[in-house]
Design an enzyme around this catalytic site. Structure first.
Site, mmCIF file in Angstrom:
data_model
loop_
_atom_site.group_PDB
_atom_site.id
_atom_site.type_symbol
_atom_site.label_atom_id
_atom_site.label_comp_id
_atom_site.label_asym_id
_atom_site.label_seq_id
_atom_site.Cartn_x
_atom_site.Cartn_y
_atom_site.Cartn_z
ATOM 1 N N ARG A 88 -14.534 -13.932 10.447
ATOM 2 C CA ARG A 88 -15.690 -14.692 9.975
ATOM 3 C C ARG A 88 -15.311 -16.082 9.493
ATOM 4 O O ARG A 88 -16.208 -16.865 9.166
ATOM 5 C CB ARG A 88 -16.334 -13.950 8.807
ATOM 6 C CG ARG A 88 -17.565 -13.109 9.187
ATOM 7 C CD ARG A 88 -18.007 -12.415 7.939
ATOM 8 N NE ARG A 88 -19.367 -12.005 7.901
ATOM 9 C CZ ARG A 88 -19.812 -10.783 8.223
ATOM 10 N NH1 ARG A 88 -18.989 -9.874 8.690
ATOM 11 N NH2 ARG A 88 -21.071 -10.485 8.074
ATOM 12 N N ARG A 146 -33.757 -2.547 8.624
ATOM 13 C CA ARG A 146 -32.553 -1.735 8.892
ATOM 14 C C ARG A 146 -32.417 -0.595 7.881
ATOM 15 O O ARG A 146 -32.547 -0.799 6.683
ATOM 16 C CB ARG A 146 -31.319 -2.627 8.834
ATOM 17 C CG ARG A 146 -30.019 -1.842 8.913
ATOM 18 C CD ARG A 146 -28.846 -2.684 9.350
ATOM 19 N NE ARG A 146 -28.661 -3.904 8.618
ATOM 20 C CZ ARG A 146 -27.844 -4.884 8.991
ATOM 21 N NH1 ARG A 146 -27.140 -4.772 10.111
ATOM 22 N NH2 ARG A 146 -27.722 -5.971 8.270
ATOM 23 N N LYS A 170 -24.678 -6.727 16.438
ATOM 24 C CA LYS A 170 -23.249 -6.589 16.721
ATOM 25 C C LYS A 170 -22.797 -5.134 16.546
ATOM 26 O O LYS A 170 -22.052 -4.601 17.358
ATOM 27 C CB LYS A 170 -22.417 -7.493 15.789
ATOM 28 C CG LYS A 170 -22.751 -8.969 15.919
ATOM 29 C CD LYS A 170 -21.925 -9.826 14.972
ATOM 30 C CE LYS A 170 -22.117 -9.500 13.513
ATOM 31 N NZ LYS A 170 -23.496 -9.718 13.004
ATOM 32 N N ARG A 195 -29.447 -1.100 2.946
ATOM 33 C CA ARG A 195 -28.272 -1.793 2.417
ATOM 34 C C ARG A 195 -28.653 -2.701 1.260
ATOM 35 O O ARG A 195 -29.682 -3.369 1.306
ATOM 36 C CB ARG A 195 -27.622 -2.625 3.526
ATOM 37 C CG ARG A 195 -26.644 -1.822 4.346
ATOM 38 C CD ARG A 195 -26.169 -2.545 5.563
ATOM 39 N NE ARG A 195 -25.675 -3.902 5.309
ATOM 40 C CZ ARG A 195 -25.091 -4.644 6.242
ATOM 41 N NH1 ARG A 195 -24.924 -4.158 7.457
ATOM 42 N NH2 ARG A 195 -24.678 -5.860 5.961
ATOM 43 N N ARG A 219 -26.916 -15.169 3.778
ATOM 44 C CA ARG A 219 -25.933 -14.717 4.774
ATOM 45 C C ARG A 219 -26.064 -15.526 6.071
ATOM 46 O O ARG A 219 -25.062 -15.802 6.732
ATOM 47 C CB ARG A 219 -26.103 -13.218 5.043
ATOM 48 C CG ARG A 219 -25.557 -12.376 3.878
ATOM 49 C CD ARG A 219 -26.110 -10.956 3.862
ATOM 50 N NE ARG A 219 -25.811 -10.222 5.046
ATOM 51 C CZ ARG A 219 -26.521 -9.169 5.472
ATOM 52 N NH1 ARG A 219 -27.575 -8.753 4.762
ATOM 53 N NH2 ARG A 219 -26.183 -8.539 6.553
HETATM 54 P P1 ADP Z 1 -25.470 -6.568 12.949
HETATM 55 O O1 ADP Z 1 -24.306 -5.604 13.039
HETATM 56 O O2 ADP Z 1 -25.294 -7.751 13.873
HETATM 57 O O3 ADP Z 1 -25.809 -6.988 11.555
HETATM 58 P P2 ADP Z 1 -27.121 -4.225 13.652
HETATM 59 O O4 ADP Z 1 -26.498 -3.687 14.909
HETATM 60 O O5 ADP Z 1 -26.875 -3.478 12.391
HETATM 61 O O6 ADP Z 1 -26.756 -5.805 13.503
HETATM 62 O O7 ADP Z 1 -28.691 -4.359 13.915
HETATM 63 C C1 ADP Z 1 -29.559 -4.853 12.890
HETATM 64 C C2 ADP Z 1 -30.865 -4.055 12.895
HETATM 65 O O8 ADP Z 1 -31.589 -4.354 14.095
HETATM 66 C C3 ADP Z 1 -30.665 -2.540 12.896
HETATM 67 O O9 ADP Z 1 -31.709 -1.960 12.148
HETATM 68 C C4 ADP Z 1 -30.764 -2.146 14.385
HETATM 69 O O10 ADP Z 1 -31.270 -0.823 14.538
HETATM 70 C C5 ADP Z 1 -31.752 -3.185 14.898
HETATM 71 N N1 ADP Z 1 -31.452 -3.605 16.282
HETATM 72 C C6 ADP Z 1 -30.227 -3.797 16.843
HETATM 73 N N2 ADP Z 1 -30.344 -4.213 18.130
HETATM 74 C C7 ADP Z 1 -31.684 -4.304 18.372
HETATM 75 C C8 ADP Z 1 -32.472 -4.694 19.519
HETATM 76 N N3 ADP Z 1 -31.874 -5.088 20.661
HETATM 77 N N4 ADP Z 1 -33.814 -4.668 19.417
HETATM 78 C C9 ADP Z 1 -34.413 -4.290 18.241
HETATM 79 N N5 ADP Z 1 -33.744 -3.912 17.126
HETATM 80 C C10 ADP Z 1 -32.393 -3.927 17.193
HETATM 81 P P1 AMP Z 2 -21.642 -6.963 7.831
HETATM 82 O O1 AMP Z 2 -21.703 -5.478 7.731
HETATM 83 O O2 AMP Z 2 -20.710 -7.442 8.904
HETATM 84 O O3 AMP Z 2 -23.011 -7.586 7.925
HETATM 85 O O4 AMP Z 2 -21.005 -7.486 6.452
HETATM 86 C C1 AMP Z 2 -21.643 -7.273 5.220
HETATM 87 C C2 AMP Z 2 -20.982 -8.112 4.143
HETATM 88 O O5 AMP Z 2 -19.611 -7.715 3.973
HETATM 89 C C3 AMP Z 2 -20.913 -9.622 4.410
HETATM 90 O O6 AMP Z 2 -22.104 -10.305 4.031
HETATM 91 C C4 AMP Z 2 -19.706 -10.028 3.572
HETATM 92 O O7 AMP Z 2 -20.036 -10.095 2.194
HETATM 93 C C5 AMP Z 2 -18.768 -8.840 3.757
HETATM 94 N N1 AMP Z 2 -17.880 -8.990 4.934
HETATM 95 C C6 AMP Z 2 -17.857 -8.204 6.045
HETATM 96 N N2 AMP Z 2 -16.915 -8.614 6.903
HETATM 97 C C7 AMP Z 2 -16.334 -9.705 6.328
HETATM 98 C C8 AMP Z 2 -15.301 -10.611 6.743
HETATM 99 N N3 AMP Z 2 -14.669 -10.474 7.935
HETATM 100 N N4 AMP Z 2 -14.968 -11.610 5.904
HETATM 101 C C9 AMP Z 2 -15.571 -11.760 4.696
HETATM 102 N N5 AMP Z 2 -16.557 -10.966 4.255
HETATM 103 C C10 AMP Z 2 -16.939 -9.942 5.065
#
Ligand code: ADP
Ligand code: AMP
Length: 213
Positions: free
Chosen positions: A86, A125, A13, A158, A169
């Protein structure tokens, strides 16, 4: 245009939201990024949020909505909501906030990725502690290990990306966030599904296509 990105942790995302917002001149609103910034700055909100984040639980709705209200006070041509809403109360509150601005959600895009891939993506990541750029040691490594290509600062893992926390999660996503697909379907916002288990550019192409961009 206001777009909600839905999908489990690691679906991409943030990656897709960043590309979409940049290409369209929109604002990407990631509540996860806002919370991590509060944690880094050591604010009281950050300290409260951290307890939930480290456990893989959701931060209380009031905390999240307070942050979102502040961002929406700055007008933008479009928003990409990433990791928000969420919960159902968050989705209802967002509809109310947008209605006050005479706007609404134009589309929800669900990014689909199988669980085993999600766990590998999240465990690989790494993000820049300074500029926030996101990498992956398996799929999208930086040119030099642990160093940001963009700004040269150190990459960090992270705190909530450990395998046990990711499993929690994922459960939280299924229980509390996935039902929002149904919420948007019933509320008339078009819902599109995109196969997120493909290269970043291919996913982005589909995201834009489903939005008619
Ligand atoms: P989210 O915001 O949904 O948690 P991220 O955009 O942070 O996901 O992506 C999660 C991990 O996967 C990151 O390390 C990113 O670089 C990697 N990633 C994202 N999209 C792809 C893809 N299409 N193919 C492979 N790795 C990806
Ligand atoms: P994310 O970066 O979106 O993966 O979020 C990381 C963490 O932040 C989540 O696992 C939650 O603990 C918290 N968080 C982020 N966005 C929200 C939301 N909209 N509502 C509640 N918790 C959130």
């Amino acid at each position: 245009m206001n777009v909600v990105l839905l999908g489990p942790p690691g679906a991409g995302k943030g990656t897709q939201g960043e590309l979409l917002a940049r290409s369209q001149g929109w604002v990407r609103l990631s509540t996860g990024d806002l919370l991590r910034e509060a944690v880094r700055q050591g604010t009281s909100l950050g300290a409260e949020a951290r307890r939930y984040m480290d456990a893989g639980e959701l931060v209380p709705d009031e905390v999240i909505l307070g942050m979102v209200r502040e961002v929406l006070e700055r007008p933008a041509a479009g928003y990409v909501f990433d990791g928000f809403p969420r919960t159902r109360p968050q989705a209802e509150a967002l509809d109310g906030l947008l209605a006050d601005l005479r706007r609404g959600i134009d589309a929800a895009v669900v990014v689909d990725v199988p669980d085993d891939v999600l766990v590998k993506r999240v465990s690989g990541r790494r993000s820049c502690g300074s500029c926030g750029a996101v990498y992956n040691i398996y799929y999208n490594p930086p040119a030099t290990a642990d160093v940001c290509d963009r700004c040269g600062n150190a990459l960090v893992e992270r705190a909530d990306d450990s395998e046990a926390t990711v499993r929690r999660r994922l459960d939280v996503y299924r229980e509390q966030t996935e039902p929002l697909i149904d919420y948007y379907e019933k509320n008339g916002a078009p819902v599109a599904y995109v196969d997120g288990n493909r290269p970043v550019e291919a996913v982005q192409h589909s995201v834009r296509e489903t939005l008619g961009l």
